[in-house]
Write an enzyme that holds these catalytic residues in place. Structure first.
Site, mmCIF file in Angstrom:
data_model
loop_
_atom_site.group_PDB
_atom_site.id
_atom_site.type_symbol
_atom_site.label_atom_id
_atom_site.label_comp_id
_atom_site.label_asym_id
_atom_site.label_seq_id
_atom_site.Cartn_x
_atom_site.Cartn_y
_atom_site.Cartn_z
ATOM 1 N N HIS A 1 -13.277 -3.567 -0.758
ATOM 2 C CA HIS A 1 -12.371 -3.009 0.250
ATOM 3 C C HIS A 1 -12.604 -3.668 1.623
ATOM 4 O O HIS A 1 -12.491 -3.036 2.664
ATOM 5 C CB HIS A 1 -12.583 -1.492 0.355
ATOM 6 C CG HIS A 1 -11.322 -0.715 0.559
ATOM 7 N ND1 HIS A 1 -10.717 0.015 -0.417
ATOM 8 C CD2 HIS A 1 -10.546 -0.534 1.661
ATOM 9 C CE1 HIS A 1 -9.643 0.614 0.055
ATOM 10 N NE2 HIS A 1 -9.508 0.288 1.317
ATOM 11 N N SER B 1 0.838 -1.200 0.000
ATOM 12 C CA SER B 1 0.000 0.000 0.000
ATOM 13 C C SER B 1 0.871 1.247 0.000
ATOM 14 O O SER B 1 1.925 1.297 0.641
ATOM 15 C CB SER B 1 -0.892 -0.006 1.252
ATOM 16 O OG SER B 1 -1.449 1.276 1.454
ATOM 17 N N LYS C 1 -8.260 -1.927 -8.539
ATOM 18 C CA LYS C 1 -8.764 -2.586 -7.320
ATOM 19 C C LYS C 1 -10.027 -1.879 -6.834
ATOM 20 O O LYS C 1 -9.997 -0.668 -6.561
ATOM 21 C CB LYS C 1 -7.698 -2.550 -6.218
ATOM 22 C CG LYS C 1 -8.167 -3.120 -4.889
ATOM 23 C CD LYS C 1 -7.019 -3.215 -3.908
ATOM 24 C CE LYS C 1 -7.421 -3.902 -2.620
ATOM 25 N NZ LYS C 1 -8.249 -3.088 -1.728
ATOM 26 N N THR D 1 -6.213 1.791 -6.615
ATOM 27 C CA THR D 1 -7.452 1.538 -5.867
ATOM 28 C C THR D 1 -8.487 2.581 -6.256
ATOM 29 O O THR D 1 -8.215 3.786 -6.195
ATOM 30 C CB THR D 1 -7.174 1.536 -4.351
ATOM 31 O OG1 THR D 1 -6.341 0.409 -4.058
ATOM 32 C CG2 THR D 1 -8.462 1.415 -3.551
HETATM 33 C C1 FNR Z 1 -7.270 -2.477 3.922
HETATM 34 N N1 FNR Z 1 -7.498 -2.363 2.542
HETATM 35 C C2 FNR Z 1 -6.716 -1.517 1.796
HETATM 36 N N2 FNR Z 1 -6.868 -1.472 0.430
HETATM 37 C C3 FNR Z 1 -6.068 -0.697 -0.326
HETATM 38 O O1 FNR Z 1 -6.221 -0.679 -1.544
HETATM 39 N N3 FNR Z 1 -5.090 0.065 0.269
HETATM 40 C C4 FNR Z 1 -4.884 0.095 1.609
HETATM 41 O O2 FNR Z 1 -4.008 0.797 2.102
HETATM 42 C C5 FNR Z 1 -5.747 -0.704 2.422
HETATM 43 N N4 FNR Z 1 -5.626 -0.703 3.779
HETATM 44 C C6 FNR Z 1 -6.336 -1.612 4.537
HETATM 45 C C7 FNR Z 1 -6.113 -1.719 5.914
HETATM 46 C C8 FNR Z 1 -6.750 -2.700 6.649
HETATM 47 C C9 FNR Z 1 -6.473 -2.836 8.113
HETATM 48 C C10 FNR Z 1 -7.664 -3.571 6.022
HETATM 49 C C11 FNR Z 1 -8.354 -4.685 6.786
HETATM 50 C C12 FNR Z 1 -7.923 -3.451 4.678
HETATM 51 C C13 FNR Z 1 -8.423 -3.300 1.875
HETATM 52 C C14 FNR Z 1 -7.691 -4.608 1.556
HETATM 53 O O3 FNR Z 1 -6.703 -4.411 0.587
HETATM 54 C C15 FNR Z 1 -8.652 -5.690 1.049
HETATM 55 O O4 FNR Z 1 -9.395 -5.194 -0.024
HETATM 56 C C16 FNR Z 1 -9.605 -6.208 2.129
HETATM 57 O O5 FNR Z 1 -8.970 -6.279 3.373
HETATM 58 C C17 FNR Z 1 -10.107 -7.599 1.740
HETATM 59 O O6 FNR Z 1 -11.046 -8.086 2.639
HETATM 60 P P1 FNR Z 1 -10.657 -9.054 3.864
HETATM 61 O O7 FNR Z 1 -9.715 -10.099 3.360
HETATM 62 O O8 FNR Z 1 -9.999 -8.206 4.896
HETATM 63 O O9 FNR Z 1 -11.978 -9.560 4.294
#
Ligand code: FNR
Length: 362
Positions: free
Chosen positions: A239, A111, A215, A161
């Protein structure tokens, strides 16, 4: 106390260890979602309503559970989703997850709001099994700078994203008056993300020689548009239920996206993936790979790099057993005929894939 990661015999023990190691703010930041958290529940519900139709009496002694994404071999079709502020869960931050992916044999997506940053992570995990993910917080020149640096840093693909035009209201954080590090980092220049359009996707494709992944695709309509513009990777995601509330579950969206993509782009799914059976269901629906978000965060919180590797090892075991019991030796033999739409027997919530956890503590 941090355990030796090899001692974790099940995934729920890793979740429990992460809960024990992390304070309330870090924990709620991981598990929380937007508003009523209905989208989180739908992610689980979409997976839980798929039952298997196994075949028997096939020789399944030689399983191949590997896969490929953007030309990189994956030991299992599970990549590490981008997570902001991993450094708040373990001091190694994004370097820890990148090293875990390299050690295990999969891809990590870094990220843009995660420390120690694009170049430092490339130095720590010099292979090509990394993808860089960007939240757009600047003009075209700003985006170009990240693309150039990602190419120089040997990143395999660039992930934009596109489901964060407005930041979702994560009420677990808001109610406590807690602002996560990621939220603070992203508070400036939000208009650049709000004004993002397909024109910029086209411009990126015309300008940069690195595979582009979007994404946050959640409909066949947008997937079709992405394919038209030559986007290389369609990342089906809501997300993790942290943005739009009352969205559809990821696994419910997947089939229509696979259909319109028609093999012209690679398809990644995330949202509620917690078990090897979840991975296999996604592969049967036509995904090229899935991503884990919270599960990766639990691994980091439990034991850093070693914890993430252990998560992947346990998923690997679950995938092996699932494929073997379905009577197939690889994902190529799977299709929708191995799945049956049924009712869910579980009340879905963020951790409902782990019935041995005592819910009240989480
Ligand atoms: C995320 N997600 C996320 N997505 C992204 O594109 N950039 C980011 O910086 C973040 N940061 C982030 C932090 C935390 C703590 C979480 C839980 C999620 C979303 C992540 O990439 C992903 O799409 C989801 O977490 C998928 O769902 P599950 O596996 O957590 O259920």
């Amino acid at each position: 106390m941090t355990k030796d990661a090899k001692d974790f015999a099940t995934l729920h023990q890793i979740v429990r260890a992460a809960r024990e190691n992390l304070g309330d703010n870090a924990w709620d930041y991981i598990v929380g979602g937007a508003d009523t958290e209905t989208t989180i529940k739908r992610n689980r519900h979409a997976l839980d309503t798929l039952a298997f139709r196994p075949r028997v009496l096939n020789d399944v002694t030689g399983l191949d559970i590997s896969s490929t994404l953007f030309g990189q071999k994956l030991r299992i079709p599970v990549v590490l989703a981008p997570i902001g502020s991993l450094q708040d869960l373990h001091p190694d931050g994004g370097a820890g997850t990148a090293r875990a992916a390299a050690e295990f044999g999969t891809i990590s997506i870094l990220s843009s709001v995660c420390k120690p940053g694009l170049e430092a992570v490339a130095d720590e995990a010099p292979g090509e099994n990394r993808i860089f993910q960007l939240y757009v917080r600047g003009d075209d020149a700003w985006v170009d700078d990240f693309a150039t640096r990602a190419i120089a840093g040997n990143y395999t693909a660039f992930c934009m994203t596109v489901d964060l035009d407005y930041y979702g209201r994560r009420e677990r954080d808001i109610a406590k008056g807690h602002m996560s590090t990621s939220r603070k980092t992203m508070a400036n220049n939000e208009d650049y993300q709000k004004s993002l359009s397909w024109d910029q996707v086209k411009r990126f494709k015309d300008t940069h020689d690195i595979p582009l992944m979007l994404k946050g695709i959640a409909t066949a309509e947008d997937a079709a548009r992405a394919v038209e513009l030559g986007v290389d990777g369609i990342y089906v995601s809501n997300h993790g239920g942290r943005q739009l509330d009352h969205g559809r579950g990821g696994a419910d969206v997947l089939p229509e996206v696979v259909e319109v993509a028609g093999g012209k782009a690679q398809i990644i799914l995330d949202g509620g993936i917690m078990r090897g059976t979840d991975v296999v269901k996604a592969m049967a629906l036509g995904a090229d790979a899935v991503a884990i978000g919270r599960l990766e965060a639990f691994g980091m919180g439990a034991a850093g790099q070693a914890g993430v590797v252990r998560v992947l090892e346990l998923l690997e075991t679950e995938i092996q057993i699932c494929l073997g019991l379905l009577g197939v030796t690889g994902y190529g033999e799977l299709d929708k005929s191995y799945l049956h739409q049924d009712v869910s027997l579980t009340q879905p919530h963020v951790l409902s894939a782990f019935p041995l956890l005592d819910e009240d503590n989480y």
